[in-house]
Motif scaffolding. Sequence first.
Motif, PDB file in Angstrom:
ATOM      1  N   ASP A   6       7.123 -22.773  -0.829  1.00 40.02           N
ATOM      2  CA  ASP A   6       7.252 -23.799   0.220  1.00 40.02           C
ATOM      3  C   ASP A   6       8.069 -23.319   1.417  1.00 40.02           C
ATOM      4  O   ASP A   6       8.072 -23.956   2.462  1.00 40.02           O
ATOM      5  N   MET A   7       8.804 -22.211   1.243  1.00 34.92           N
ATOM      6  CA  MET A   7       9.758 -21.813   2.278  1.00 34.92           C
ATOM      7  C   MET A   7       9.076 -21.049   3.415  1.00 34.92           C
ATOM      8  O   MET A   7       8.141 -20.290   3.198  1.00 34.92           O
ATOM      9  N   SER A   8       9.555 -21.283   4.615  1.00 36.19           N
ATOM     10  CA  SER A   8       9.073 -20.517   5.763  1.00 36.19           C
ATOM     11  C   SER A   8       9.681 -19.121   5.717  1.00 36.19           C
ATOM     12  O   SER A   8      10.631 -18.873   4.986  1.00 36.19           O
ATOM     13  N   GLU A   9       9.141 -18.206   6.518  1.00 36.53           N
ATOM     14  CA  GLU A   9       9.702 -16.851   6.607  1.00 36.53           C
ATOM     15  C   GLU A   9      11.179 -16.928   6.999  1.00 36.53           C
ATOM     16  O   GLU A   9      12.002 -16.199   6.472  1.00 36.53           O
ATOM     17  N   GLN A  10      11.489 -17.841   7.937  1.00 36.74           N
ATOM     18  CA  GLN A  10      12.880 -17.982   8.394  1.00 36.74           C
ATOM     19  C   GLN A  10      13.782 -18.420   7.252  1.00 36.74           C
ATOM     20  O   GLN A  10      14.889 -17.912   7.098  1.00 36.74           O
ATOM     21  N   GLU A  11      13.291 -19.372   6.444  1.00 34.85           N
ATOM     22  CA  GLU A  11      14.098 -19.840   5.310  1.00 34.85           C
ATOM     23  C   GLU A  11      14.281 -18.727   4.282  1.00 34.85           C
ATOM     24  O   GLU A  11      15.365 -18.540   3.738  1.00 34.85           O
ATOM     25  N   ASP A  13      14.280 -15.554   4.891  1.00 35.99           N
ATOM     26  CA  ASP A  13      15.218 -14.589   5.471  1.00 35.99           C
ATOM     27  C   ASP A  13      16.661 -15.061   5.308  1.00 35.99           C
ATOM     28  O   ASP A  13      17.540 -14.289   4.928  1.00 35.99           O
TER      29      ASP A  13
ATOM     30  N   GLN B 111      13.981  -9.070   7.301  1.00 38.37           N
ATOM     31  CA  GLN B 111      12.927  -8.609   8.222  1.00 38.37           C
ATOM     32  C   GLN B 111      13.083  -7.131   8.565  1.00 38.37           C
ATOM     33  O   GLN B 111      12.102  -6.396   8.642  1.00 38.37           O
TER      34      GLN B 111
END
Lengths: 209, 209
Positions: A6-11, A13, B111
């Motif tokens: 469910d997590m975004s790439e930002q989350e 990271d 990243q």
Amino acid sequence: MVTKADMSEQELDARHAEKMRKKKAARDKIMATKTIEKGLLIVHTGKGKGKSTAGFGMIFRSLGHGHKVAVVQFVKGRLETGERMALDRFSDLVTIKRMGEGFTWETQDRQRDINAARAAWDAAKELISSREHKMILLDELNIVLRYEYIPLEEVVAYLRDEKPEDVHVVITGRNAKEELIEIADLVTEMGQIKHPFRSGVKPQEGVEF
Amino acid sequence: MVTKADMSEQELDARHAEKMRKKKAARDKIMATKTIEKGLLIVHTGKGKGKSTAGFGMIFRSLGHGHKVAVVQFVKGRLETGERMALDRFSDLVTIKRMGEGFTWETQDRQRDINAARAAWDAAKELISSREHKMILLDELNIVLRYEYIPLEEVVAYLRDEKPEDVHVVITGRNAKEELIEIADLVTEMGQIKHPFRSGVKPQEGVEF
């Protein structure tokens, strides 16, 4: 509950950064307790490949630092040509004693093997006690101990009581004796998961020798 | 029944010679069936020490034979200085790509780690496909596969279908993926029996780096 999917790439990271910050803090704390410097007794054993190879890897690493090193080969096969030729580039820093007379099934001569093992062990003790080398590789010592060509008690007593504190000794070979493992600082067992001989592949330059 | 203790040295010698004669015959017969020559996919995994060290040992052995080799480091630590300085003596034969940015807990930047892993893998493929090197060490590739920084399927497909037949590839790192072990020719698991950190000994020159 929020799962990884469910997590975004930002989350992902951000979670990663936090996890790694904690890991680094824990690791730094642990490493701060490691303060002792000493010559180690290192054993590479097991049925897998890589015992002598990792021993020679440590020798090359030590050479990279400009240390003097020595190698005593207790069993001389035809399979160490690559190592020997590579060590030639460091001839200013390396002492090599090739004492063994070949694999036991090649010589088929027990007395000659016993004499060769004794000569190799005497040379090894002299090299270690001289403190002129930072690291000494006793390649395939475990084999001659297994065949009882040198008394185990003699080897263990020397390494435990007489090895200088600041010299690293690396011992390789299958079937390391329990008494040796007992007094060692670092023991790795190379386990065989897959071996190319099983598929009919022959010993190859750079891989086996 | 005659036991070993009842035998004279001469009898022991004779029995040994006979046993070794048979061993050599059996061994020669087996080795005669090993005729295939091919570039191998080699994996060093497990929790013990010696994975990268044995990988570098193979690199030095190959260098001893005068082969051109390459090393791609997927995780750059401070701990490889000895190897690097030793490889400097073979600068005519060695290509080194240090692509990783440090341990994940040092960078704390997912990243950046992903970008570095991708660049390292692209460089690795180029080196392997060029067939200019006899052996290529992909040091700590297993780590970036574990973190899923490069898709496992992509790596497995390349090594299985595109790696040239005559190039040896050596992959190191803990937790090797099953799919990688599946396609490998030679897999060794380094198991930790004893580690000096447990006794408070710090990482030392020539041993850890």
